[in-house]
Scaffold this motif. Structure first.
Motif, PDB file in Angstrom:
ATOM      1  N   GLU A 115       0.814  -1.217   0.000  1.00  0.00           N
ATOM      2  CA  GLU A 115       0.000   0.000   0.000  1.00  0.00           C
ATOM      3  C   GLU A 115       0.847   1.266   0.000  1.00  0.00           C
ATOM      4  O   GLU A 115       0.303   2.373  -0.051  1.00  0.00           O
ATOM      5  CB  GLU A 115      -0.910   0.002   1.236  1.00  0.00           C
ATOM      6  CG  GLU A 115      -1.795  -1.232   1.358  1.00  0.00           C
ATOM      7  CD  GLU A 115      -2.483  -1.314   2.705  1.00  0.00           C
ATOM      8  OE1 GLU A 115      -2.443  -0.293   3.441  1.00  0.00           O
ATOM      9  OE2 GLU A 115      -3.044  -2.367   3.025  1.00  0.00           O
ATOM     10  N   LEU A 116       2.174   1.105   0.055  1.00  0.00           N
ATOM     11  CA  LEU A 116       3.058   2.257   0.229  1.00  0.00           C
ATOM     12  C   LEU A 116       3.920   2.512  -0.998  1.00  0.00           C
ATOM     13  O   LEU A 116       4.350   1.576  -1.670  1.00  0.00           O
ATOM     14  CB  LEU A 116       3.983   2.021   1.434  1.00  0.00           C
ATOM     15  CG  LEU A 116       3.311   1.762   2.783  1.00  0.00           C
ATOM     16  CD1 LEU A 116       4.357   1.362   3.815  1.00  0.00           C
ATOM     17  CD2 LEU A 116       2.529   2.990   3.258  1.00  0.00           C
ATOM     18  N   GLU A 117       4.188   3.782  -1.269  1.00  0.00           N
ATOM     19  CA  GLU A 117       5.202   4.146  -2.254  1.00  0.00           C
ATOM     20  C   GLU A 117       6.573   3.756  -1.707  1.00  0.00           C
ATOM     21  O   GLU A 117       6.761   3.643  -0.490  1.00  0.00           O
ATOM     22  CB  GLU A 117       5.169   5.647  -2.540  1.00  0.00           C
ATOM     23  CG  GLU A 117       3.866   6.152  -3.136  1.00  0.00           C
ATOM     24  CD  GLU A 117       3.668   5.686  -4.573  1.00  0.00           C
ATOM     25  OE1 GLU A 117       4.694   5.371  -5.227  1.00  0.00           O
ATOM     26  OE2 GLU A 117       2.509   5.639  -5.025  1.00  0.00           O
ATOM     27  N   ASP A 118       7.551   3.568  -2.604  1.00  0.00           N
ATOM     28  CA  ASP A 118       8.873   3.118  -2.168  1.00  0.00           C
ATOM     29  C   ASP A 118       9.491   4.045  -1.123  1.00  0.00           C
ATOM     30  O   ASP A 118       9.993   3.596  -0.089  1.00  0.00           O
ATOM     31  CB  ASP A 118       9.811   2.993  -3.364  1.00  0.00           C
ATOM     32  CG  ASP A 118       9.509   1.759  -4.214  1.00  0.00           C
ATOM     33  OD1 ASP A 118       8.705   0.913  -3.764  1.00  0.00           O
ATOM     34  OD2 ASP A 118      10.084   1.653  -5.316  1.00  0.00           O
ATOM     35  N   THR A 119       9.479   5.340  -1.410  1.00  0.00           N
ATOM     36  CA  THR A 119      10.107   6.269  -0.461  1.00  0.00           C
ATOM     37  C   THR A 119       9.337   6.331   0.848  1.00  0.00           C
ATOM     38  O   THR A 119       9.933   6.482   1.921  1.00  0.00           O
ATOM     39  CB  THR A 119      10.224   7.684  -1.066  1.00  0.00           C
ATOM     40  OG1 THR A 119       8.925   8.124  -1.493  1.00  0.00           O
ATOM     41  CG2 THR A 119      11.176   7.684  -2.259  1.00  0.00           C
ATOM     42  N   GLU A 120       8.016   6.182   0.774  1.00  0.00           N
ATOM     43  CA  GLU A 120       7.201   6.176   1.986  1.00  0.00           C
ATOM     44  C   GLU A 120       7.504   4.939   2.823  1.00  0.00           C
ATOM     45  O   GLU A 120       7.533   5.003   4.064  1.00  0.00           O
ATOM     46  CB  GLU A 120       5.715   6.219   1.617  1.00  0.00           C
ATOM     47  CG  GLU A 120       4.785   6.367   2.804  1.00  0.00           C
ATOM     48  CD  GLU A 120       3.319   6.361   2.399  1.00  0.00           C
ATOM     49  OE1 GLU A 120       2.470   6.571   3.293  1.00  0.00           O
ATOM     50  OE2 GLU A 120       3.023   6.137   1.207  1.00  0.00           O
ATOM     51  N   LEU A 121       7.754   3.819   2.163  1.00  0.00           N
ATOM     52  CA  LEU A 121       8.099   2.586   2.872  1.00  0.00           C
ATOM     53  C   LEU A 121       9.379   2.769   3.691  1.00  0.00           C
ATOM     54  O   LEU A 121       9.436   2.396   4.875  1.00  0.00           O
ATOM     55  CB  LEU A 121       8.269   1.439   1.873  1.00  0.00           C
ATOM     56  CG  LEU A 121       8.721   0.092   2.441  1.00  0.00           C
ATOM     57  CD1 LEU A 121       7.711  -0.449   3.446  1.00  0.00           C
ATOM     58  CD2 LEU A 121       8.943  -0.913   1.310  1.00  0.00           C
ATOM     59  N   VAL A 122      10.391   3.349   3.081  1.00  0.00           N
ATOM     60  CA  VAL A 122      11.644   3.586   3.796  1.00  0.00           C
ATOM     61  C   VAL A 122      11.434   4.553   4.948  1.00  0.00           C
ATOM     62  O   VAL A 122      11.951   4.345   6.053  1.00  0.00           O
ATOM     63  CB  VAL A 122      12.730   4.114   2.835  1.00  0.00           C
ATOM     64  CG1 VAL A 122      13.961   4.589   3.599  1.00  0.00           C
ATOM     65  CG2 VAL A 122      13.130   3.020   1.844  1.00  0.00           C
ATOM     66  N   GLU A 123      10.666   5.604   4.710  1.00  0.00           N
ATOM     67  CA  GLU A 123      10.402   6.581   5.772  1.00  0.00           C
ATOM     68  C   GLU A 123       9.684   5.922   6.951  1.00  0.00           C
ATOM     69  O   GLU A 123       9.977   6.228   8.121  1.00  0.00           O
ATOM     70  CB  GLU A 123       9.557   7.736   5.229  1.00  0.00           C
ATOM     71  CG  GLU A 123      10.217   8.546   4.120  1.00  0.00           C
ATOM     72  CD  GLU A 123      11.142   9.633   4.643  1.00  0.00           C
ATOM     73  OE1 GLU A 123      11.300   9.748   5.874  1.00  0.00           O
ATOM     74  OE2 GLU A 123      11.700  10.366   3.813  1.00  0.00           O
ATOM     75  N   GLN A 124       8.771   5.007   6.671  1.00  0.00           N
ATOM     76  CA  GLN A 124       8.034   4.349   7.753  1.00  0.00           C
ATOM     77  C   GLN A 124       8.924   3.373   8.513  1.00  0.00           C
ATOM     78  O   GLN A 124       8.820   3.257   9.736  1.00  0.00           O
ATOM     79  CB  GLN A 124       6.794   3.641   7.207  1.00  0.00           C
ATOM     80  CG  GLN A 124       5.695   4.588   6.790  1.00  0.00           C
ATOM     81  CD  GLN A 124       4.309   3.958   6.833  1.00  0.00           C
ATOM     82  OE1 GLN A 124       4.101   2.895   7.403  1.00  0.00           O
ATOM     83  NE2 GLN A 124       3.347   4.622   6.211  1.00  0.00           N
ATOM     84  N   ILE A 125       9.783   2.639   7.799  1.00  0.00           N
ATOM     85  CA  ILE A 125      10.734   1.761   8.486  1.00  0.00           C
ATOM     86  C   ILE A 125      11.658   2.602   9.366  1.00  0.00           C
ATOM     87  O   ILE A 125      11.976   2.231  10.503  1.00  0.00           O
ATOM     88  CB  ILE A 125      11.557   0.942   7.474  1.00  0.00           C
ATOM     89  CG1 ILE A 125      10.659  -0.104   6.803  1.00  0.00           C
ATOM     90  CG2 ILE A 125      12.741   0.252   8.156  1.00  0.00           C
ATOM     91  CD1 ILE A 125      11.348  -0.871   5.676  1.00  0.00           C
ATOM     92  N   ALA A 126      12.085   3.736   8.847  1.00  0.00           N
ATOM     93  CA  ALA A 126      13.039   4.590   9.566  1.00  0.00           C
ATOM     94  C   ALA A 126      12.441   5.206  10.821  1.00  0.00           C
ATOM     95  O   ALA A 126      13.155   5.448  11.803  1.00  0.00           O
ATOM     96  CB  ALA A 126      13.541   5.698   8.640  1.00  0.00           C
ATOM     97  N   ALA A 127      11.134   5.473  10.811  1.00  0.00           N
ATOM     98  CA  ALA A 127      10.478   6.151  11.931  1.00  0.00           C
ATOM     99  C   ALA A 127      10.273   5.181  13.087  1.00  0.00           C
ATOM    100  O   ALA A 127       9.293   4.430  13.132  1.00  0.00           O
ATOM    101  CB  ALA A 127       9.148   6.745  11.481  1.00  0.00           C
ATOM    102  N   PHE A 128      11.212   5.189  14.024  1.00  0.00           N
ATOM    103  CA  PHE A 128      11.167   4.213  15.121  1.00  0.00           C
ATOM    104  C   PHE A 128      11.738   4.829  16.398  1.00  0.00           C
ATOM    105  O   PHE A 128      12.795   5.460  16.374  1.00  0.00           O
ATOM    106  CB  PHE A 128      11.984   2.976  14.739  1.00  0.00           C
ATOM    107  CG  PHE A 128      12.122   1.962  15.833  1.00  0.00           C
ATOM    108  CD1 PHE A 128      11.035   1.210  16.247  1.00  0.00           C
ATOM    109  CD2 PHE A 128      13.341   1.777  16.462  1.00  0.00           C
ATOM    110  CE1 PHE A 128      11.160   0.284  17.274  1.00  0.00           C
ATOM    111  CE2 PHE A 128      13.479   0.845  17.485  1.00  0.00           C
ATOM    112  CZ  PHE A 128      12.384   0.100  17.895  1.00  0.00           C
ATOM    113  N   ALA A 129      11.010   4.658  17.482  1.00  0.00           N
ATOM    114  CA  ALA A 129      11.438   5.102  18.813  1.00  0.00           C
ATOM    115  C   ALA A 129      11.807   6.584  18.836  1.00  0.00           C
ATOM    116  O   ALA A 129      12.781   6.995  19.478  1.00  0.00           O
ATOM    117  CB  ALA A 129      12.615   4.256  19.302  1.00  0.00           C
TER     118      ALA A 129
END
Length: 230
Positions: A83-97
């Motif tokens: 459901e995610l664009e490629d760059t959005e996928l990376v941004e979501q993985i990166a957003a942690f803690a």
């Protein structure tokens, strides 16, 4: 489109970087190990993801301390990846803690999802792309820095008329960025013999830069010929 760059980038530099990279046995072994892990554990269940998170963090030094919670987070993000664009996928993985672990997230996606779709984001790549594009044409992103970086990668390839893969370009950005830093340090040391600062660099890469054989010196001169800088 205007094709000029602040600092030119030639296909020959990309080729030199990739030839030099072949001399780095450690990094060849690391990349091969990550490829093997990707082949044998293609999914993103918790067990597979934890192995991948640990491997990227340890082998590429991404300074991630909570590897198990991060693996759980990545597993959750990957469950909705379609459901995610490629760059959005990376941004979501990166957003942690409460932090943006973009270097880790881009490397995870690069090695375990798709090398061409996910360029590696780190300080060397970001700085070298900015170095070539200059301040007037590059995209600056504060809310979506990885998207801005990918946009700049594509702009750099277009303006330099490059037909190389993102993997080939990544090796150039990394090695040229390191060499640029190393050259600055060498000049600083020569100008001030009391300089005590130690440049922290991978020993194998530093040995490559310190190899003053005629062939290697010629290759390094092609890798980054626009030095010194103002």
């Amino acid at each position: 489109m205007e094709t000029t760059l602040a600092v030119p980038l030639l296909r020959s530099q990309i080729d030199v970087a990739n030839r030099l990279h072949q001399q780095l046995r450690q990094w060849k072994d690391i990349d091969q190990a990550l490829e093997t892990l990707h082949t044998h554990f293609p999914g993103f269940d918790m067990d597979s993801t934890l192995l991948k998170v640990v491997a990227v963090n340890q082998l590429y030094g991404t300074r991630l301390y909570m590897v198990v919670p991060m693996a759980r987070h990545v597993t959750e993000v990957m469950s909705t990846s379609d459901e995610l664009e490629d760059t959005e996928l990376v941004e979501q993985i990166a957003a942690f803690a409460g932090h943006k672990h973009l270097s880790f997230a881009s490397k995870f996606a690069h090695f375990f999802i798709h090398m061409e779709r996910f360029p590696i984001y780190d300080a060397f790549a970001r700085n070298m792309v900015a170095h070539h594009l200059g301040t007037h044409v590059r995209t600056v992103g504060t809310t979506s820095p990885y998207k801005a970086f990918v946009d700049n990668i594509e702009q750099l390839k277009q303006r330099a008329a490059l037909s190389c893969s993102n993997k080939e370009l990544d090796r150039y950005l990394w090695l040229a960025g390191l060499y640029r830093l190393w050259k600055r340090y060498q000049n600083k040391y020569e100008e001030n013999t009391n300089e005590k600062k130690k440049l922290r660099m991978n020993a194998e890469v530093e040995a490559l830069f310190n190899d003053f054989s005629s062939v290697n010196a010629a290759e390094l001169a092609q890798l980054y010929p626009w030095y010194p800088e103002k």
